[in-house]
Design an enzyme around this catalytic site. Sequence first.
Site, mmCIF file in Angstrom:
data_model
loop_
_atom_site.group_PDB
_atom_site.id
_atom_site.type_symbol
_atom_site.label_atom_id
_atom_site.label_comp_id
_atom_site.label_asym_id
_atom_site.label_seq_id
_atom_site.Cartn_x
_atom_site.Cartn_y
_atom_site.Cartn_z
ATOM 1 N N HIS A 356 0.620 -0.067 12.201
ATOM 2 C CA HIS A 356 1.242 0.184 10.899
ATOM 3 C C HIS A 356 2.173 1.389 10.870
ATOM 4 C CE1 HIS A 356 -0.670 -2.711 8.153
ATOM 5 N NE2 HIS A 356 -1.730 -2.618 8.932
ATOM 6 N N LYS A 544 4.352 5.699 -4.899
ATOM 7 C CA LYS A 544 3.813 5.502 -3.551
ATOM 8 C C LYS A 544 3.247 6.834 -3.074
ATOM 9 C CE LYS A 544 7.816 4.031 -2.219
ATOM 10 N NZ LYS A 544 7.790 2.871 -1.349
ATOM 11 N N ARG A 545 2.571 6.804 -1.946
ATOM 12 C CA ARG A 545 2.035 8.031 -1.361
ATOM 13 C C ARG A 545 3.152 9.060 -1.220
ATOM 14 N NH1 ARG A 545 1.255 8.987 4.260
ATOM 15 N NH2 ARG A 545 1.875 6.818 4.600
ATOM 16 N N LYS A 550 9.016 9.423 2.988
ATOM 17 C CA LYS A 550 9.271 8.537 1.843
ATOM 18 C C LYS A 550 10.318 9.129 0.899
ATOM 19 C CE LYS A 550 4.685 6.390 2.121
ATOM 20 N NZ LYS A 550 5.045 4.978 2.367
ATOM 21 N N THR A 652 5.005 -2.528 0.831
ATOM 22 C CA THR A 652 4.623 -3.702 0.030
ATOM 23 C C THR A 652 4.956 -3.479 -1.437
ATOM 24 O OG1 THR A 652 2.351 -2.849 -0.118
ATOM 25 C CG2 THR A 652 2.793 -4.505 1.574
ATOM 26 N N LYS A 656 6.344 -6.072 -4.575
ATOM 27 C CA LYS A 656 5.759 -6.194 -5.916
ATOM 28 C C LYS A 656 6.806 -5.950 -6.992
ATOM 29 C CE LYS A 656 1.583 -4.440 -3.807
ATOM 30 N NZ LYS A 656 0.868 -3.200 -3.487
#
Length: 815
Positions: A356, A544-545, A550, A652, A656
């Site tokens: 991952h 998100k985290r 990110k 993911t 969504k």
Amino acid sequence: MFADKESFKQAYLMKLLEGEGLTLNEATLWDKFSALVILLKEKISMYRAVNRNSQSLDKQVYYFSMEFLIGRLLLNYLINFKIEDLVREGLADLSIDLDDLLEQEADPGLGNGGLGRLAACFLDSMAFLGIGGHGNGIRYKYGLFEQKIVSGNQVEVADNWLMNGYPWETCKPEEAIVVKLKGNVRTDIIDGRLTFFHENYESVLAVPYDVPIMSYDNTLCINTLRLWSAKPICGELDLACFNRGEFNLTSSYESEVETISYILYPDESSRAGRELRLKQEYFFVAAGLGSIVRNYKKRHSSISLQGFSRWVAVHINDTHPVLCIPELMRILIDEEGLGWNEAWNITVNTISFTNHTIMPEAMEKWPIDLVKSLLPRIYLIIEEIDRRFKEDLKRRFMDDEEAISNTQIFKDGYVRMANLAIIGSSSVNGVAKLHTDIIKNEVFKDFYRIFGYKFNNKTNGVNYRRFLLAANPKLSHLITDAIGPNWKEDAGELKKLHGLKDNPSFLEQLAKVKYENKCRLVERIKKTQGLVLDPMSIFDVQVKRIHAYKRQLLNVLKIMHLYNKAINDPESLTGSHTFIFGGKAAPGYHYAKTVIKLINALSRKIEQDPKVNKKLKIVFIENFNVSQGELIYPAADISEQISTASKEASGTGNMKFMMNGALTLGTLDGANVEIKEAVGEENIFIFGLNAEQVLNYTRNGGYKSWDEYHANSIISTCVDQLRGGFFENMGEEFRVLYDSLLIYNDEFFVLKDFPSYIDTHKKLQALYLDQKSWNRISLVNIAESGIFSSDRSIREYADGIWKIKYRNVNNLTSH
């Protein structure tokens, strides 16, 4: 399930009485919620009992993961049974609001982010497709943590999600497994065979708690999420010590054992923390495999263990469960008496591995001395795996010392878990096309030369029945009215929506649904945070985290730029903009926690400025989880997927948002690449460096963030505001962020991508003024989202990795 509303009401009232002997008037909301859950759970058990014999004869998949972010189950199971309306009406007759009962359910503290949510989606799709697929994880008493925002700072408090119990679970103490830690290993020759004896070990009892997993309209396949809880073995309580009043000694033993299943991802900054984390990983692996082998021998008493891999598939979700490989070897050799080669063939053919990440810090490794002291027998097996692998490799790559060095398990004083996973698995898959190319050509290129046949791609998917059908009922009804109900079982049917992209009436209805979903979120935020938002504004969302790659910081710098523009020219902003953030930072991750503080500081500054607070808003959603996501995804206009290209394995959240009609603003990273392929470049908004460019800069250098800083006044202004007096009373609070950009040369190319990001966001702002075009692009995204269903992912796993039959979605028959 229930013949009609009256039979449901009668069964429900009986369940209230059976539980605590309560009448409807005496019962609390929790009692009423629990009674409904227990009633459904009994019906699920009934279906499972009816189908147990036929299902148990099929090959079984066991999905090992440190995280299972399953979210609340009640509403989804009512929808899966197709009885939501019946139950809602029946409860209303009893003066009970189903929505009040739904709010009683806690989000299980079993995961953190995408890894755990993916595992939960996969369990759902396995059940839907009729695959005997079971989760295997840890029953964390306190989960990761509950996030509180206090004075703009993240504060972690215990997530006591089990405070009132968890009515969905069933404890199975009779199926407990003894897990052995520490001690020493003695060898002896018995009947001419070297035999190993693990002695003087510490015992931990792993007690299973089973949660039923059922999917939409398929009562033929009820699977299980098995969660292990660590308990002391009663026989080891020193009663004499206790009776002498030395309570601390006895309670200390119990606490040390139970700590194993207390929290997700304990702090590893100390040796004690690292030991606890490794204990956790071995604990649920040993318990799960012990249970699997025991059940296999019961089900297949006439078949030898040589046939194990024909009937059992063990899938390890990232590197946390990699100890499955040496543990299965231990069971087969030490307990079942198989030779090394037999055991190795069974192990490799049974186990498959999903990678991952390509981030170096996420490549799990353990100090050799820690593995050796905590897991002495496992250490010897890993040592032998490494020795045999290197011997074989030297025969095949005699002149390639670099390949041998890069692929060995033991290196620089550490046990490298990803290397062990690749060597000991039959399949190694990435989770998006780009990610898989990177692990084959960059991260594990030497392994790819050796084991090219093992590597494959399985792009992630999400459970659209949760994140669209259940989370967005207004959109679901609109879709069903337009194309019929078959899309609920076959996400490919959503493509039929293309026929409506030039239908003005349908596009207006689509916009109305989005507005109503935004109003729903606005009401929740007003209730929980006291903030008043404008549902007519653009909802620009990044949840998100919190992590440097990110690039929440890039998003914040953009908002700072918009603020600066608005101060100088209030008319420069067209329309109003609401920026929504959410996500947790790891407790020890100072950079990420500083980003959270920056978001909240900017939010306060904007809110207190009457010149701009009508056009700009920032909201940080506290304690983002699955339930929060189910409100946010349907309300989003813009989906921020802005990670540095090549760093995000898949994502993911992007899927969504897409299936709920949000437009993606992102880099060509992870599954964004495949979203672009699906919707076309005119229906996604891509900016910045691509993966190849990022990797070239990383390998060859040449990027200097100071050059970007000096060449662009917008960048220099925003970056300087991280240090100057822009934020009152903040001093050097944000110095770590400033330094990351300039002193440490902007590892994640925030400044390099900033101009392109600003320009692309400006295009989205302009497009939002043309609602017809916006809604058309939104519809295209929904129509093309079916390919990102986890049903598709699981069919690919079943065909390409597990070699297992499944129900064909198109005609609901066996594949």
